[in-house]
Write an enzyme that holds these catalytic residues in place. Structure first.
Site, PDB file in Angstrom:
ATOM      1  CE  LYS A   1      34.190 -20.137 -45.180  1.00  0.00           C
ATOM      2  NZ  LYS A   1      33.999 -18.799 -45.733  1.00  0.00           N
TER       3      LYS A   1
ATOM      4  CE  LYS B   1      27.380  -3.978 -38.527  1.00  0.00           C
ATOM      5  NZ  LYS B   1      27.278  -5.385 -38.510  1.00  0.00           N
TER       6      LYS B   1
ATOM      7  N   GLY C   1      40.172  -4.082 -33.102  1.00  0.00           N
ATOM      8  CA  GLY C   1      40.595  -4.743 -34.336  1.00  0.00           C
ATOM      9  C   GLY C   1      39.443  -5.583 -34.827  1.00  0.00           C
TER      10      GLY C   1
ATOM     11  CB  CYS D   1      33.205  -5.636 -37.770  1.00  0.00           C
ATOM     12  SG  CYS D   1      32.663  -7.304 -38.158  1.00  0.00           S
TER      13      CYS D   1
ATOM     14  CE  LYS E   1      34.133  -5.270 -43.006  1.00  0.00           C
ATOM     15  NZ  LYS E   1      32.764  -5.117 -43.379  1.00  0.00           N
TER      16      LYS E   1
HETATM   17  C1  UGA Z   1      31.430  -5.568 -33.735  1.00  0.00           C
HETATM   18  C2  UGA Z   1      30.176  -4.964 -33.078  1.00  0.00           C
HETATM   19  O1  UGA Z   1      30.330  -4.917 -31.656  1.00  0.00           O
HETATM   20  C3  UGA Z   1      28.939  -5.788 -33.433  1.00  0.00           C
HETATM   21  O2  UGA Z   1      27.774  -5.180 -32.900  1.00  0.00           O
HETATM   22  C4  UGA Z   1      28.831  -5.870 -34.957  1.00  0.00           C
HETATM   23  O3  UGA Z   1      27.721  -6.656 -35.362  1.00  0.00           O
HETATM   24  C5  UGA Z   1      30.104  -6.494 -35.518  1.00  0.00           C
HETATM   25  O4  UGA Z   1      31.234  -5.685 -35.144  1.00  0.00           O
HETATM   26  C6  UGA Z   1      29.980  -6.539 -37.001  1.00  0.00           C
HETATM   27  O5  UGA Z   1      29.983  -5.476 -37.631  1.00  0.00           O
HETATM   28  O6  UGA Z   1      29.779  -7.620 -37.556  1.00  0.00           O
HETATM   29  P1  UGA Z   1      33.026  -7.637 -33.120  1.00  0.00           P
HETATM   30  O7  UGA Z   1      33.889  -7.187 -34.261  1.00  0.00           O
HETATM   31  O8  UGA Z   1      32.676  -9.081 -32.984  1.00  0.00           O
HETATM   32  O9  UGA Z   1      31.616  -6.855 -33.150  1.00  0.00           O
HETATM   33  O10 UGA Z   1      33.782  -7.215 -31.803  1.00  0.00           O
HETATM   34  P2  UGA Z   1      33.578  -6.196 -30.598  1.00  0.00           P
HETATM   35  O11 UGA Z   1      33.095  -6.915 -29.409  1.00  0.00           O
HETATM   36  O12 UGA Z   1      32.823  -4.992 -31.039  1.00  0.00           O
HETATM   37  O13 UGA Z   1      35.099  -5.767 -30.348  1.00  0.00           O
HETATM   38  C7  UGA Z   1      35.826  -5.073 -31.361  1.00  0.00           C
HETATM   39  C8  UGA Z   1      37.205  -4.712 -30.880  1.00  0.00           C
HETATM   40  O14 UGA Z   1      37.129  -3.685 -29.895  1.00  0.00           O
HETATM   41  C9  UGA Z   1      37.978  -5.860 -30.230  1.00  0.00           C
HETATM   42  O15 UGA Z   1      39.300  -5.830 -30.726  1.00  0.00           O
HETATM   43  C10 UGA Z   1      37.934  -5.531 -28.750  1.00  0.00           C
HETATM   44  O16 UGA Z   1      39.022  -6.036 -28.053  1.00  0.00           O
HETATM   45  C11 UGA Z   1      37.942  -4.008 -28.781  1.00  0.00           C
HETATM   46  N1  UGA Z   1      37.374  -3.365 -27.571  1.00  0.00           N
HETATM   47  C12 UGA Z   1      36.076  -3.565 -27.242  1.00  0.00           C
HETATM   48  C13 UGA Z   1      38.175  -2.542 -26.798  1.00  0.00           C
HETATM   49  O17 UGA Z   1      39.374  -2.332 -27.096  1.00  0.00           O
HETATM   50  N2  UGA Z   1      37.634  -1.937 -25.695  1.00  0.00           N
HETATM   51  C14 UGA Z   1      36.343  -2.121 -25.335  1.00  0.00           C
HETATM   52  O18 UGA Z   1      35.908  -1.538 -24.321  1.00  0.00           O
HETATM   53  C15 UGA Z   1      35.544  -2.955 -26.126  1.00  0.00           C
END
Ligand code: UGA
Length: 437
Positions: free
Chosen positions: A35, A208, A261, A264, A267
């Site tokens: 990395k 968080k 999924g 974040c 888990k």
């Molecule tokens: C998430 C949070 O949104 C962030 O604010 C946070 O900082 C991050 O986790 C973390 O803890 O580090 P992320 O995992 O990048 O961010 O993804 P998201 O955009 O939240 O999406 C998560 C999942 O939800 C994806 O699989 C997405 O497809 C799904 N999703 C999202 C849905 O099924 N429907 C929706 O309306 C929105």
């Protein structure tokens, strides 16, 4: 300022590059030599839009470097801890091995007045424990918990222009000396109006996990509505549009589909339940068990719908899965619902081909038994059914008329409810959405 960033994964690599962009002199530290080699070469070890350009830009200024040597942290005024906190194997709780190892390795390099800033997502109580370690080592050093809210796929802009900062300091006071130091680190976004809240350690940690739990709950709520819409012959996408117009509810994160999924949300809600149990407050979070169950049910539902779409049997059916990443604009396949569905279909006798613009290398490491094809046109050839499971733009824009000629049978399951069902049906396709008639 001179800053060290410990842990150069999704969070740390972006944080290091963005801190250098804000004008600081940054050293990124990670135990993974490959990395560090990639990052030193201004190559991102994972796909994140804008990151590679930013790495090139800031490395040219000489303000950003990377190393595996923890002693390089000495001399930095602020040390960000950005290592991962995955789910423990065989348990719901978070595995803090990397956080503990990073802080322990950093301790001997601290100087008087240094600030250690935790950004990793941790169970409440971790900051208090680590804070003691820091102060035993260096009584005038402080530990701040400063959770990160960036989304993969938008990580650079979320870091440079976050919607808020939360600083958790030991006494919860605005006057704590570490507050002024972090204000200096973030002076650019703060000067453009980003709000900042100072709290105590446990509140900052809980902000968080509470935020991610709320987002997960919102998604599972709309997916539960999708189950009901299916039973009642209603359309969950119109339902979401209508309830989302109430600004107390809001339309964001109300997209029903195959569920959430990634590294974040899944888990984090489990670790939150585990921690609540340790604190004797498990009843408060039993609803998250249901949030998790609704989410996992989406995956089995898609397998069942695919079986129906294929005329009652999956045996020998050629299924093409469009999308392997847990969401678009990412190559991350951690707990990807798309891949989990692909693997279940294969186990039930289907012949599955998976395609994705960025995530195939990671996907094939995770599920080597699946067949992968990077070219979408080839991937869909002679398919008995297509499953759109990650809503990359290029899949949303697929042309149903042209595509019908390539497949064996024009059947599509729209796992993210992003296609125009009327258009696909008019082009001769059997179309199934989730929670839509
Ligand atoms: C998430 C949070 O949104 C962030 O604010 C946070 O900082 C991050 O986790 C973390 O803890 O580090 P992320 O995992 O990048 O961010 O993804 P998201 O955009 O939240 O999406 C998560 C999942 O939800 C994806 O699989 C997405 O497809 C799904 N999703 C999202 C849905 O099924 N429907 C929706 O309306 C929105």
């Amino acid at each position: 300022m001179r800053i060290s960033v410990i842990g150069c994964g999704y969070l740390g690599a972006v944080h290091a590059a963005c801190m250098a962009k804000l004008g600081h002199e940054v050293i990124g530290i990670d135990v993974d030599a490959s990395k560090i080699e990639a990052l030193s070469d201004a190559r991102a070890p994972f796909y994140e839009p804008e990151l590679e350009d930013l790495l090139k830009e800031v490395q040219a200024t000489g303000r950003l470097s990377f190393t595996t040597d923890m002693s390089a942290a000495a001399g930095s005024a602020v040390h960000f801890v950005c290592v991962g906190t995955p789910q423990k194997k065989g348990e719901n709780a978070a595995d803090l091995t990397f956080v503990d190892a990073a802080v322990t390795a950093l301790l001997p390099h601290l100087s008087p007045g240094d600030v250690v800033v935790g950004k990793s997502t941790v169970p409440v109580g971790t900051a208090a424990r680590l804070s003691e370690l820091v102060e035993i080592q260096e009584p005038s050093a402080h530990l701040v918990w400063n959770p990160e809210f960036l989304r993969e796929g938008h990580a650079v802009s979320d870091t440079l222009r976050p919607d808020r900062f939360v600083y958790g300091v030991v006494d919860g006071s605005e006057d704590h000396s570490a507050v002024a130091i972090l204000d200096e680190v973030y002076s650019t976004p703060l000067s453009s109006g980003t709000p900042r809240l100072v709290t105590d350690h446990p509140t900052a940690e809980l902000v968080k996990t509470a935020a991610n739990s709320f987002l997960a709950t919102k998604i599972s709520f709309i997916n539960a509505m999708a189950e009901l819409c299916e039973a009642a012959g209603a359309d969950v996408t119109r339902l979401a549009d209508a309830i989302g117009m109430d600004d107390r509810i809001g339309r964001k994160f109300l997209n029903a589909g195959i569920g959430f999924g990634g590294g974040c949300l899944p888990k984090d809600i489990r670790a939150f339940m585990a921690r609540a149990g340790e604190l004797g407050a498990d009843q408060a979070l039993t609803f998250l068990r249901e949030v998790d169950a609704i989410n996992m049910r989406r995956r089995t539902r898609v397998v069942e719908l695919t079986r129906e779409l294929c005329g009652g049997s999956l045996l020998g059916k050629r299924i093409t899965v469009l999308g392997a990443a847990f969401k678009p604009e990412s190559d991350d396949v951690r707990d990807s619902p798309a891949l989990s569905i692909a693997a279940q279909l294969q186990l039930q006798g289907a012949v599955v081909t998976v395609t994705d613009p960025k995530a195939l290398a990671n996907a094939s490491r995770r599920f080597p038994e699946l067949h992968y094809e990077s070219n979408t046109e080839k991937a869909v050839e002679r398919a008995d059914a297509l499953l759109l499971l990650t809503e990359w733009q290029e899949y949303c824009k697929l042309e149903p008329y042209a595509l019908a000629a390539s497949v064996a049978s024009p059947r599509i399951l729209d796992g993210r409810n992003v296609l125009d069902s009327a258009k696909w049906r008019a082009a001769g396709w059997s179309y199934r959405g989730l929670g839509r008639p």
